[in-house]
Design an enzyme around this catalytic site. Structure first.
Site, mmCIF file in Angstrom:
data_model
loop_
_atom_site.group_PDB
_atom_site.id
_atom_site.type_symbol
_atom_site.label_atom_id
_atom_site.label_comp_id
_atom_site.label_asym_id
_atom_site.label_seq_id
_atom_site.Cartn_x
_atom_site.Cartn_y
_atom_site.Cartn_z
ATOM 1 N N GLU A 89 19.982 -17.724 -12.778
ATOM 2 C CA GLU A 89 21.585 -17.923 -12.553
ATOM 3 C C GLU A 89 21.950 -17.126 -10.926
ATOM 4 O O GLU A 89 21.544 -15.923 -10.761
ATOM 5 C CB GLU A 89 22.288 -17.134 -13.791
ATOM 6 C CG GLU A 89 23.391 -16.407 -13.329
ATOM 7 C CD GLU A 89 23.949 -15.519 -14.421
ATOM 8 O OE1 GLU A 89 22.950 -14.889 -15.373
ATOM 9 O OE2 GLU A 89 24.847 -14.957 -14.306
ATOM 10 N N ASP B 280 21.381 -13.011 -16.723
ATOM 11 C CA ASP B 280 21.803 -11.657 -17.275
ATOM 12 C C ASP B 280 22.001 -11.475 -18.725
ATOM 13 O O ASP B 280 22.345 -12.136 -19.347
ATOM 14 C CB ASP B 280 23.162 -11.301 -16.779
ATOM 15 C CG ASP B 280 23.203 -11.233 -14.907
ATOM 16 O OD1 ASP B 280 21.961 -11.142 -14.426
ATOM 17 O OD2 ASP B 280 24.019 -11.210 -14.265
#
Ligand code: 0RA
Length: 664
Positions: A452, A530
């Site tokens: 990401e 995350d």
């Protein structure tokens, strides 16, 4: 070497056979099978009977016993089944069927109960009248469960008496005895899985079992099935429990599956009956989504790979709707032909058939092969649909309009899809600019990390082992494919990059939408996000894309999720990472206080070395492999999580608040 291969090898040594060549260890001689008497053989090679000795096989034991009770129910002898997960992970199932017979079996000279419990394949031999349809993956018999349990107790209520026998690893501890009187009927089985066989875990998942019981209740209407977990209590201090009962069967199942989608037509279209002596049940509805949702069952077993019943369904649907649409004149202005897929956009359907001698084919043996089933289902669907269209002209018009829209969208999407394919042909130079590739050429050794954001991508790029690890950063939130039309999906930059980086193409000779994995460039595809709410949302978006557009990639075991740590606990020069609050506290305690704790909010907060140490280094990292345990339930969860309706999604997230961990 796998556990399985090790067992095979040990077995072969005992039998005086040579250790077979890797990959050929299933090819032992017929003599060696006979040498090992039934139950011994089950313990020696459990995977041959229950698929594997991991989580799946463990749960399979329960399905096996419950299947026997369901068989009783299908014969009309039983209407209530209960399953209890006991504190020690033993399982108790109970039904109010006729009870396993206890009289002396003429040939074997012992109680029939003992024969059923200790002889492989004895299950249905006594009962020629009942319509026994267990088969395929299940239906190996309750004796297999007995062989793989370190303890099992069978209790039978029959003819006014209670009978009992206990076993250890499939061997009876005493002859069947009468332990009292009763006015009830039925069979109670309590078994504890043998942890020397299920060495990975014997911990049952309530969710997994509850999902299966719910599914069974829809597939067998009129049967009450309950499940209780004696390891967990709810807010009121009672054991967690659910009871499933369906009056309308598949019709209700379709409504349940489509619970969060908006229906396009008034009611679920359904039928139930026999065609050429094959019991067929079908239920379907159209919704306003763009996905096709077909689920098929043979003898209560989900046939993931489809087969003749599903092709019969498709054929019946296409011919009937095509005929109706042609006659309506609504297709006249269309400049191209409508095709099969167009009739199935926004369709949710379930086909369930009962086949006496099912032939299962395919990679996972979940594809029905029996030829005769195809026309039975096709006829059933044609009749059902023809009636419905005649009786509901407004719905009929809505369906045809939807088909036309789908055909137009497909037309537009095919150009976008061709782009994806053409790009892949020129591999090498055709790779996306954002991809940082690895040097290894053998796909089996290569890993692709989907990361990401560009900044985390940068860290991963520095931290990785460039020999075999490639990095593809994805920008922010990728497209929610659950809500997007196909051409939008294929036009999306991030998604195009994934196709080209992976080297997979769409469309084979047989199926224009099938995924072609032949040129897959990485055998491990790792989603690395995350460890926070945003991260898990992105993870879910990527998984939704894989589930809807690259399901084969998941099914062939290529998709993983990386697990970055949540905390770094430090004291002086000592430091350790923690993946949970509990672990963090334990480490802090072992350092006897005075520690500094860093909470990692994102991958970006780690430096390259830390990321490698904790999350990317194969020696220390934990990857969670994504598997599809129950495709029907997974589909429902995705449509709910990613669909339009907010309340059910909030419910789900609140229930799974710790870490929205979708059970795919
Ligand atoms: C063999 C024969 C009969 C019933 C059963 C097995 C039976 C097995 C299981 C396993 C769990 N619940 C069960 N209930 C019944 C037929 C007995 C008869 O003819 O009365």
């Amino acid at each position: 070497m796998s556990e399985e291969a090790k067992k095979d090898e040990e077995a072969n040594k005992e039998e005086g056979l040579n250790t077979p060549v890797e990959g050929q260890n299933k090819k032992y001689s017929a003599d060696s099978i006979q040498a090992l008497e039934g139950m011994e053989h089950v313990r020696m090679r459990p995977s041959m009977y229950i698929g594997d000795v991991g989580v799946r096989g463990l749960h399979h034991l329960v399905y096996e016993v419950v299947d026997n009770s369901i068989d009783e129910a299908m014969g009309g002898h039983c209407d209530t089944i209960s399953v209890v997960i006991n504190e020690d992970n033993s399982i108790t199932t109970r039904d109010n069927g006729r009870g396993i017979p206890v009289d002396i079996h003429k040939k074997e000279g012992v109680s029939a109960l003992e024969v059923v419990m200790t002889k492989i394949g004895a299950g249905g031999k006594f009962d020629k009248d009942s319509y026994k349809v267990s088969g395929g993956l299940h239906g190996v018999g309750v004796s297999v469960v007995n062989a793989l349990s370190d303890h099992l107790r069978a209790t039978v209520h029959r003819d006014g008496k209670i009978w009992e026998q206990e076993y250890e690893r499939g061997k009876s501890l005493y002859p069947v005895k009468s332990i009292g009187e009763t006015t009830e009927r039925g069979t109670i089985v309590t078994f504890h899985p043998d942890n020397t066989i299920f060495s990975q875990t014997i911990e049952y998942s309530y969710e997994t079992l509850a999902n299966r019981m719910r599914e069974l209740s829809y597939l067998n209407k009129g049967v009450t099935i309950s499940i209780t977990d004696r390891r967990q209590k709810d807010d009121k201090g009672e054991f967690v429990t659910e009871t499933f009962y369906s009056d309308e069967g598949l019709k209700e199942f379709v409504r349940f599956l489509d619970g969060t989608r908006e229906a396009l037509i008034q009611s679920v279209i359904s039928m139930e009956g026999q065609k050429n002596d094959i019991p067929v049940e079908v239920a379907m509805i159209y919704n306003n989504s763009y996905t096709e949702n077909l689920h098929s069952y043979v003898n209560n077993i989900n046939t993931h790979e489809g087969g003749t019943h599903l092709s019969g369904f498709r054929r019946g649907l296409t011919t009937t709707l095509k005929k109706y649409a042609d006659a309506s004149g609504m297709l006249d202005k269309l400049k191209f032909e409508v095709q099969g897929d167009d009739f199935r956009e926004g369709l949710t359907a379930i086909v369930s058939v009962k086949v006496a001698e099912p032939q299962f084919e395919g990679q996972t043996k979940t594809k029905l092969g029996n030829r005769e089933v195809s026309s039975a289902v096709s006829q059933a669907v044609s009749e059902m649909l023809t009636n419905y269209l005649e009786e509901h002209p407004d719905d009929a018009k809505t369906i045809v309009q939807k088909v036309i829209l789908a055909a137009q969208a497909r037309h537009a999407a095919s150009k976008a899809r061709e782009m994806v394919q053409r790009k892949n042909v020129m591999s090498g130079s055709g790779l996306p600019g954002k991809l940082t590739d690895c040097s290894e050429q053998d796909p089996a050794k290569c890993e692709l990390f989907l990361v990401e954001g560009d900044s985390a991508g940068g860290t991963a790029k520095m931290g990785r082992d460039r020999n075999f690890q490639a990095i593809l950063p994805l920008r922010g939130k990728i497209l929610n494919v659950e809500k997007a039309m196909q051409h939008k999906v294929f036009e999306n930059e991030e998604i195009k990059n994934m196709y080209t980086a992976l080297g997979v193409t769409i469309g084979t000779e047989e199926d224009s939408k099938a995924l072609n994995l032949e040129k897959l460039r990485y055998h491990k595809v790792v989603i690395m996000c995350d460890a926070d709410v945003d991260g898990s949302h992105i993870e879910t978006l990527i998984l939704t894309f894989f589930f809807r557009y690259m399901r084969e990639l998941i099914e062939s075991g290529h998709v993983y999720i990386a697990t970055p740590p949540l905390y770094l606990v430090k004291k002086g020069s000592k430091k350790r990472y923690a993946w949970s609050d509990k672990e963090r506290d334990e480490i802090a305690q072992s350092y006897s206080g005075g520690v500094s704790i860093q909470r990692y909010k994102g991958l970006g907060e780690m430096n390259a070395e830390q990321l490698w140490d904790t999350t990317m280094n194969p020696e220390f990292r934990t990857l969670r492999q994504i598997t599809i345990d129950n495709a029907t339930e997974t589909d429902r969860v995705f449509s709910m999580l990613m669909g339009d309706e907010v309340p059910p999604r909030r419910d789900f997230i609140e229930k799974n608040a710790v870490y929205a961990n979708i059970d795919v």
